[in-house]
Design a protein around this motif. Sequence first.
Motif, mmCIF file in Angstrom:
data_model
loop_
_atom_site.group_PDB
_atom_site.id
_atom_site.type_symbol
_atom_site.label_atom_id
_atom_site.label_comp_id
_atom_site.label_asym_id
_atom_site.label_seq_id
_atom_site.Cartn_x
_atom_site.Cartn_y
_atom_site.Cartn_z
ATOM 1 N N ILE A 93 0.781 -1.090 -0.106
ATOM 2 C CA ILE A 93 -0.017 -0.033 0.107
ATOM 3 C C ILE A 93 0.885 1.323 0.098
ATOM 4 O O ILE A 93 1.587 1.338 0.870
ATOM 5 C CB ILE A 93 -1.023 -0.109 1.288
ATOM 6 C CG1 ILE A 93 -1.956 -1.397 1.251
ATOM 7 C CG2 ILE A 93 -1.554 1.327 1.229
ATOM 8 C CD1 ILE A 93 -1.168 -2.145 2.115
ATOM 9 N N ASP A 94 0.835 1.862 -1.154
ATOM 10 C CA ASP A 94 1.770 3.421 -1.157
ATOM 11 C C ASP A 94 0.700 4.528 -1.504
ATOM 12 O O ASP A 94 -0.571 4.383 -1.806
ATOM 13 C CB ASP A 94 2.405 3.269 -2.536
ATOM 14 C CG ASP A 94 3.575 2.235 -2.264
ATOM 15 O OD1 ASP A 94 4.501 2.462 -1.319
ATOM 16 O OD2 ASP A 94 3.557 1.358 -3.061
ATOM 17 N N GLN A 95 1.103 5.734 -0.848
ATOM 18 C CA GLN A 95 0.464 6.900 -0.939
ATOM 19 C C GLN A 95 0.845 7.584 -2.132
ATOM 20 O O GLN A 95 2.184 7.910 -2.394
ATOM 21 C CB GLN A 95 0.978 7.867 0.135
ATOM 22 C CG GLN A 95 0.150 8.935 0.354
ATOM 23 C CD GLN A 95 -1.228 8.869 0.698
ATOM 24 O OE1 GLN A 95 -1.546 8.167 1.626
ATOM 25 N NE2 GLN A 95 -2.275 9.509 0.178
ATOM 26 N N LYS A 96 0.000 7.662 -3.163
ATOM 27 C CA LYS A 96 0.298 8.324 -4.453
ATOM 28 C C LYS A 96 0.121 9.815 -4.443
ATOM 29 O O LYS A 96 1.088 10.633 -5.065
ATOM 30 C CB LYS A 96 -0.627 7.699 -5.313
ATOM 31 C CG LYS A 96 -0.362 6.192 -5.879
ATOM 32 C CD LYS A 96 0.997 5.873 -6.086
ATOM 33 C CE LYS A 96 1.343 6.410 -7.496
ATOM 34 N NZ LYS A 96 2.656 5.824 -8.034
ATOM 35 N N GLU A 100 6.577 4.269 3.074
ATOM 36 C CA GLU A 100 6.892 4.978 4.032
ATOM 37 C C GLU A 100 6.062 6.461 3.977
ATOM 38 O O GLU A 100 5.617 6.812 5.049
ATOM 39 C CB GLU A 100 8.484 5.479 3.878
ATOM 40 C CG GLU A 100 9.008 6.396 5.207
ATOM 41 C CD GLU A 100 10.370 6.448 5.252
ATOM 42 O OE1 GLU A 100 11.059 7.049 6.216
ATOM 43 O OE2 GLU A 100 11.010 6.069 4.069
ATOM 44 N N ALA A 101 5.813 6.861 2.924
ATOM 45 C CA ALA A 101 4.877 8.099 2.700
ATOM 46 C C ALA A 101 3.520 7.789 3.204
ATOM 47 O O ALA A 101 2.780 8.609 3.961
ATOM 48 C CB ALA A 101 4.590 8.505 1.495
ATOM 49 N N ARG A 102 3.021 6.320 2.996
ATOM 50 C CA ARG A 102 1.566 6.030 3.532
ATOM 51 C C ARG A 102 1.450 5.881 5.129
ATOM 52 O O ARG A 102 0.553 6.429 5.681
ATOM 53 C CB ARG A 102 1.122 4.778 2.747
ATOM 54 C CG ARG A 102 -0.201 4.136 3.307
ATOM 55 C CD ARG A 102 -1.148 5.189 3.043
ATOM 56 N NE ARG A 102 -2.646 4.617 3.274
ATOM 57 C CZ ARG A 102 -3.551 5.577 3.249
ATOM 58 N NH1 ARG A 102 -3.558 6.781 2.847
ATOM 59 N NH2 ARG A 102 -4.897 5.052 3.504
ATOM 60 N N ALA A 103 2.686 5.356 5.518
ATOM 61 C CA ALA A 103 3.009 5.189 7.059
ATOM 62 C C ALA A 103 2.972 6.286 7.876
ATOM 63 O O ALA A 103 2.134 6.696 8.703
ATOM 64 C CB ALA A 103 4.105 4.249 7.444
ATOM 65 N N GLN A 104 3.641 7.382 7.095
ATOM 66 C CA GLN A 104 3.415 8.924 7.693
ATOM 67 C C GLN A 104 2.359 9.465 7.653
ATOM 68 O O GLN A 104 1.949 10.373 8.388
ATOM 69 C CB GLN A 104 4.543 9.738 6.931
ATOM 70 C CG GLN A 104 6.006 9.279 7.542
ATOM 71 C CD GLN A 104 7.130 9.864 6.512
ATOM 72 O OE1 GLN A 104 6.730 10.499 5.785
ATOM 73 N NE2 GLN A 104 8.264 9.577 7.100
ATOM 74 N N HIS A 105 1.507 9.100 6.516
ATOM 75 C CA HIS A 105 0.190 9.848 6.478
ATOM 76 C C HIS A 105 -0.893 9.091 7.259
ATOM 77 O O HIS A 105 -1.944 9.818 7.826
ATOM 78 C CB HIS A 105 -0.371 9.424 5.036
ATOM 79 C CG HIS A 105 -1.740 10.025 4.497
ATOM 80 N ND1 HIS A 105 -3.003 9.272 5.108
ATOM 81 C CD2 HIS A 105 -2.133 11.090 4.001
ATOM 82 C CE1 HIS A 105 -4.145 10.470 4.622
ATOM 83 N NE2 HIS A 105 -3.491 11.324 4.091
#
Length: 416
Positions: free
Chosen positions: A55-58, A132-137
């Motif tokens: 799962i990634d933050q796009k 990492e971006a999704r985790a920070q979001h």
Amino acid sequence: MVRKHPHTCFKDNYLLPLLRRAALLGALVLVILASAGCWDRKEINDLAFVMGAAIDQKSDGVIELSVQVFLPKAAGAGQATGGQAATKGSGSEQTMVRYAEGISIADAMSHLQERLPREIFWGHNEVYIFGEARAQHGIREDVDFILRSSKPRERSQVFISKGQAKDTLELIPPLERNSSEVLRELSAFHTGLEVTMKNLAEQLTGDTNAGAIPYIVKLPPEPGKPATQTISYIQGSAIFKNGKMVGTMDNRETRGILWLRNEVKKSFFTVTPDNSKGYVSVTMIRSYTQLIPTLVDGTWKMTVHIETENGIQQNTTGNNLGDLEWLKTVETSLDEAIKARIQTVLKIAQKDYHSDIFGFADAFHKKHPKQWNLAKGHWSDVFTTMEVEVLSHSRILRPGVSNSDAISPQKGVDSQ
């Protein structure tokens, strides 16, 4: 002429219809069971077996769901192209990566199914990887969906990836069948954190509202090899607070987390005892950590009591381990190394991240429930200023063969 007794005629007239009805009912039940046994069956050829998910933050409000699908194929079926497929280059196994975007996992999953000719099957999924971006979001909503859905597995391993999580799924490991299996095997070594989706949900919704998840990075490929022919490996942990990633800890600091949470299963220490020119390496046989919470006059204090049993692996000090006094010196050095490691990770958690990733809140909740209920609203402040005392008692049960003539190299330091 023989005449039947009237009672006998009555029984025959009464029982025959009942027997016929029972036989008819039994036959009907058999027909129903035979016809309904496979009504919901699914053929293997109609399923796409998911081995790993990422799962990634796009962008703001948009995520990307990627799945690694296992497809049996003939040898030499081809190499990875365009980030869509990955294969070992030999053998009949091949993993294919497909991805789709959406405003949520449920939305992305529906779009993902449109891109696969087979029904997505989650029963063999081994890992979930969050970028990492999704985790920070924030990952609360993602975890909530996975646990609510009946298809994904709640006992799959969870990881946080440096960079995009999808990149890990597209790697081609030299040894294992796919990159998801690599991560599962690394977790089985118990040298770092091991977190399942169920464990993660308990961390995010528990008294501490904080947690730690294995943090993975990509190993650079060997010279001359393709960029994808490598693996991701565990390098410490990602620290979470209120469902969001707030930082990381390295392998050494992560070992301190395991000590405090009584989750150490394997450990190896190399110490330099006092008055020696070499070092002593020991391996842990077993360990036990007990958290003792106390609350006196409004002062919150946690006492951490650790007991370990160890065996000597190597002795280069030149001293005889058959000497009980010298053995006691080695045990003291082990205690100091364990306490130093724990004090380091405590300082980071309390001062830098303000996150109770050790379960201190759970211990106080059980021991002092009334005071806990008053403090739970500002537990981060309580945890940050809490006094923590670490007591370690190490014993060496297997000193091995005495080696007083060992060559003494330069001093070493504790390893794991």
